[in-house]
Design a protein around this motif. Structure first.
Motif, short mmCIF file in Angstrom:
data_model
loop_
_atom_site.label_atom_id
_atom_site.label_comp_id
_atom_site.label_asym_id
_atom_site.label_seq_id
_atom_site.Cartn_x
_atom_site.Cartn_y
_atom_site.Cartn_z
N ALA A 57 48.63 61.30 11.45
CA ALA A 57 49.83 60.69 10.99
C ALA A 57 50.76 60.61 12.00
CB ALA A 57 50.20 60.72 9.72
N GLU A 58 51.19 61.87 12.73
CA GLU A 58 52.31 62.03 13.50
C GLU A 58 51.78 61.44 14.84
OE1 GLU A 58 55.57 64.51 14.85
OE2 GLU A 58 54.82 63.15 13.37
N ALA A 59 50.67 61.26 15.35
CA ALA A 59 50.10 60.68 16.73
C ALA A 59 50.37 59.19 16.56
CB ALA A 59 48.79 61.12 17.18
N ALA A 60 50.24 58.60 15.31
CA ALA A 60 50.40 57.17 15.09
C ALA A 60 51.69 56.90 15.25
CB ALA A 60 49.58 56.85 13.78
N ARG A 61 52.75 57.64 14.51
CA ARG A 61 54.25 57.43 14.52
C ARG A 61 54.66 57.62 15.97
NH1 ARG A 61 54.41 60.50 9.45
NH2 ARG A 61 54.18 62.36 10.51
N HIS A 62 54.28 58.36 16.81
CA HIS A 62 54.73 58.41 18.17
C HIS A 62 53.98 57.68 19.15
CE1 HIS A 62 57.95 61.62 17.36
NE2 HIS A 62 57.05 61.99 16.46
#
Length: 272
Positions: free
Chosen positions: A24-29
């Motif tokens: 989820a973090e990789a998708a956000r950034h």
């Protein structure tokens, strides 16, 4: 080339929760996600990394995935990758940790030595799924917390949520006050606590103008204040300073307290 977010994979339940959070973090950034499994003789290494990749792909199908299995110490392998990583993400406990441990030995070692931010995915799934809509950052001053503040502002921006900037202080015995702020005792650097917080936030506030910031200046132990604030946070961010003459970072009492007891994921950000 965009540097990746790296997540440590060990097949444990906590490790899979870290994979979910990292995806989820990789998708956000909009950064690639690299999954690393330090096998150290693990015969099921291919199955472990394969299952983790499938889970990450399902969680964030648009994220570019890569993976690797290395036959070396997990902490050392992660620290090496952290020299060119967006951040390192780890579970709070691994397969080999003793019952009753609050934080895994690998997570603690990596948080103490990494050159990049380290996120330890703590807390119950119910807390992480609640989405409180706030990122909390502990602020010491601009010399010890500048990098952590920048990281926290960036997290609040991509999450489109509020940033809670918390500065805890304790008045020294016989402390003086200033005519401009008679109710505030001076800290060691001769500034009232609210000014310390304002000075530390000033640069980042100029860069991240859309982030709503809530300031909290609290008299009392930083450990208690941060843990209380983390009870209604999606992420807690703290800084870590380098030890003079020694490799790695100094994880003080506050860092240890939040890494062991925070109810939400904790990001430890080295001050460069």
């Amino acid at each position: 080339m965009t540097i990746p977010l790296v997540v440590g994979v060990d097949g444990s339940g906590a490790g899979l929760e870290a994979v979910d959070w990292a995806a989820a973090e990789a998708a956000r950034h909009d950064v690639p996600l690299h999954l690393l499994h330090a096998a150290a003789g693990d015969r099921d290494a291919a199955d472990v990394i394969g299952a983790a990749c499938a889970r990450a792909g399902k969680r964030a199908p648009a994220v570019r995935l890569s993976s690797d299995v290395v036959h070396e110490d997990a902490a050392s392998a992660l620290v090496d990758l952290g020299r060119s990583a967006f951040a390192l993400v780890l579970g709070s406990r691994g397969l080999g940790d003793l019952p009753g441990m609050l934080l895994g030995s690998v997570s603690l070692a990596v948080a103490a030595r990494a050159d990049c931010p380290v996120v330890v995915v703590r807390g119950a799934a119910e807390h992480r799924d609640a989405r409180f809509g706030s990122v909390v950052v502990g602020v010491e001053d601009e010399h010890g917390s500048g990098a952590a503040v920048q990281f926290a502002f960036r997290e609040a921006e991509v999450r489109r949520c509020r940033l809670v900037a918390l500065h805890a202080w304790s008045a020294p015995s016989g402390a003086c006050t200033t005519p401009q702020a008679p109710s505030w005792p001076l800290e060691a650097h001769l500034r009232p606590p609210p000014q310390v917080l304002d000075d530390t936030l000033r640069v980042a506030e100029g860069w991240y103008r859309d982030v709503q910031v809530s300031r909290q200046v609290i008299e009392g132990p930083a450990r208690r204040a941060l843990l209380e604030a983390a009870s209604e946070a999606d992420l807690l961010v703290v800084g870590a300073c380098r030890r003079l003459g020694h490799p790695g970072l100094q994880l003080g009492l506050v860092n240890h307290a939040v890494l062991h007891h925070a109810p939400c994921p904790v990001a430890v950000v080295p001050q460069v």
